[in-house]
Design a protein around this motif. Sequence first.
Motif, PDB file in Angstrom:
ATOM      1  N   ASP A  35      -5.934   2.179   0.154  1.00 45.41           N
ATOM      2  CA  ASP A  35      -5.624   1.642  -1.179  1.00 45.41           C
ATOM      3  C   ASP A  35      -6.760   0.772  -1.710  1.00 45.41           C
ATOM      4  O   ASP A  35      -7.145   0.880  -2.886  1.00 45.41           O
ATOM      5  N   SER A  61       0.840  -1.213   0.000  1.00 40.81           N
ATOM      6  CA  SER A  61       0.000   0.000   0.000  1.00 40.81           C
ATOM      7  C   SER A  61       0.871   1.257   0.000  1.00 40.81           C
ATOM      8  O   SER A  61       2.069   1.198   0.295  1.00 40.81           O
ATOM      9  N   ARG A  89      -4.606  -2.035  -3.859  1.00 43.42           N
ATOM     10  CA  ARG A  89      -5.538  -1.303  -4.722  1.00 43.42           C
ATOM     11  C   ARG A  89      -6.155  -2.254  -5.748  1.00 43.42           C
ATOM     12  O   ARG A  89      -7.361  -2.229  -6.005  1.00 43.42           O
TER      13      ARG A  89
END
Length: 316
Positions: free
Chosen positions: A219, A33, A190
């Motif tokens: 994220d 992240s 993400r």
Amino acid sequence: MKLLKTLLVTAATLLPVSGYAQTVGFSQIGSESGWRAAETAVTKEDAKQEGITLKFADAQQKQENQIKALRGFIAQGVDAIFLAPVVATGWDEVLGEAKDADIPVILLDRKVDAPDDLYMTAVTSDTVHEGKVAGEWLKDAVDGKPCNIVELQGTTGASVTIDRKKGFADAIDGASNLKIIRSQTGDFTRAQGKIVMESFLKAEDGGKDICALYAHNDDMALGAIQAIKEAGLKPGKDIKIVSIDSVPDMHLAIAHGESNATVELTPDMAGPAFKALKAYWKDGTMPPKWIQTKSTLYTQDSDNMAAYDRKKDLGY
Ligand code: AHR
């Protein structure tokens, strides 16, 4: 004579000889992240400022790599070890080896399920409280209206995942209008946040039945925002979003109305850790078992652009 001998032995085993640069081994989880990358950058910078040699090992999300790194640090005779433990369990043996070698271990940002005499201190936020703050924010934001929530969990088995889940669940407990309808790990990344959110949207009639997203880090929320947009919905409006970390991209998203709230986690866990070590090296002072960092809530009412600028200066 006996007292003098005891003092000399204690000094030799506990305190590094002054006049040489102390070495700290840092076993970092990886770079899953933006927050993690910032923690790495800040730790390296703090070490430089403190005149400490930092031996850095990236475990690429694997506990076995962290255990190997710790054994390597012990073999090299480092003066201390920083450990950001990817999961909570399975540390007793290697931490025992560090203890037998008189090498203090400081936990950074996550905790372990192990006897607390196996480490010197843990520098973390109150991660149950972070989840609670997120849950309380959502409870206020929906103001009694019915709300189906989807949850993106962090890495399975990580102390922060367990705690953030619990804190949020505790906060909404008893609020009959709030219901977690789906909860799955997005592994703090993400990319996974996006993939899992896509599956939630598909399963819930294109997202029509989802009122809010709680993500255990920014994220995953940022990945989910992308998925929500691609599904033709407005993140931050059609689906309210609350997450944790307060990374610069999240402040931008909140400033643009595409997310609603984030709970700040400082990436500077190493600052308090170096301070504790220095006091210990100076005169044997032991820190408390838990050094708690602050958690601050940011919403659309906060100055997110100022927070963005401040974060950028911090090494994100
Ligand atoms: O342990 C801290 C968490 O780990 C952060 O919230 C997350 O972004 C990271 O991966």
